[in-house]
Design a protein around this motif. Sequence first.
Motif, short mmCIF file in Angstrom:
data_model
loop_
_atom_site.label_atom_id
_atom_site.label_comp_id
_atom_site.label_asym_id
_atom_site.label_seq_id
_atom_site.Cartn_x
_atom_site.Cartn_y
_atom_site.Cartn_z
N ARG A 1 0.90 -1.15 0.05
CA ARG A 1 -0.02 -0.01 0.04
C ARG A 1 0.98 1.32 0.05
NH1 ARG A 1 1.35 2.66 4.08
NH2 ARG A 1 1.57 1.85 6.21
N ASP B 1 -0.65 9.60 2.95
CA ASP B 1 -0.91 10.97 2.25
C ASP B 1 -0.57 10.73 0.74
OD1 ASP B 1 1.68 10.79 2.63
OD2 ASP B 1 2.16 12.77 3.38
N GLU B 2 -0.33 9.62 0.06
CA GLU B 2 -0.13 9.51 -1.25
C GLU B 2 -1.12 8.83 -2.09
OE1 GLU B 2 2.09 10.98 -2.87
OE2 GLU B 2 3.65 11.63 -1.04
N THR B 3 -1.34 8.78 -3.12
CA THR B 3 -2.21 8.40 -4.19
C THR B 3 -1.79 6.98 -5.02
OG1 THR B 3 -2.03 9.90 -5.87
CG2 THR B 3 -3.90 10.18 -4.14
N ASN C 1 1.65 4.32 -5.34
CA ASN C 1 2.69 3.50 -4.24
C ASN C 1 4.16 3.66 -4.89
OD1 ASN C 1 3.58 1.72 -2.46
ND2 ASN C 1 2.35 0.25 -2.95
N SER D 1 4.96 10.23 -6.69
CA SER D 1 4.97 9.75 -8.15
C SER D 1 6.45 9.66 -8.68
CB SER D 1 4.42 10.92 -9.01
OG SER D 1 5.09 12.16 -8.73
#
Length: 344
Positions: free
Chosen positions: A158, A162-164, A166, A191
């Motif tokens: 995962r 706080d990130e979208t 991985n 990213s």
Amino acid sequence: MSEPTLRETERHDVQQDGDDILVKQAAESMAAEIGFDESASAEIGIVAVELASNVLKHAEGGELALSQLTDGDRVGIRIESFDVGPGIANVDAAFADGASTAGSLGGGLGAVNRLMHRLTVAAPGEPDFGTKVVADRWIRSDHETTADCPLSFGAASRPAADETVNGDSFVIKRWDDQALVGVIDGLGHGSDAHKAATAATEYVETHYDNSITAIFEGAERACRGTRGVVMALARFDWTADTVTIGAVGNINYKTSEGSEVTFIPRRGVVGGDGPEPKVRESEWHPHDRLVLFSDGIESHWDLSAERGLSRESATVTARRLLDQYSKPHDDATVLVVSNRVEAE
């Protein structure tokens, strides 16, 4: 690793525009004659035109050599390019994604690295001595399983809270009587880490049957132009009852009590002039269990103290360890390998 035998070498001058197309056609023709399918032959043609275009762009001309390769039962093709002149001034930059030569179909030496099984580059070392590139590709034999796989593989991963996306990744690849697994951690998170991890993962998944050392070598080039990654790879051979592991950077591991499995990670970053991994082979026993995990997982826990392992599948164990020990503000990945008889 034995040095393959070269047969039926063709040499082609590369001196002017259009020579790259002629070399492309010759490479595709030789690849088809050797036995590569249409898709692979087209990819080999891309490599030939990319290398020829590099010669025209970076030097005063040169030569490409196309050779049939044999190594035991394996057959393949070798493409060699030779510059006459200064050669490629910045080899590292030529491997970065998007560094394509003018008018070529690939993506710089990065495309050559992805499409071929092995690549070596001799950079300019003296005046008027150009860059030599050697690229090999083998025909993959049909998969043949002689024994049922006794192992169970599971992974859970995962991103940071706080990130979208991985910045971690994992690989589980099975073929014949072997499997390759790995945990890959892009430096940092977000990213940029995701881009680095993706570059390494794609290389590993398409070169899984190379030696572990060769995979690290290719991943080093695939990650140029990114933040780089840390990575651990383990190859299982259940007919030989062995596991072979190599690692660069801080990928952690734990084994079950009494296991002889061990490896020595080397400090460094894959994609940042990382060192060659120390590759170690160990015996794999029926009750062994191996857990690989990124630094987003706490390391102060004892695998032998975990309850219920003998009744859990590897997938359930990986998810439980991720839930129990992951750090909220870092990407986190757990990969588990156990024996099916024990786990299922």
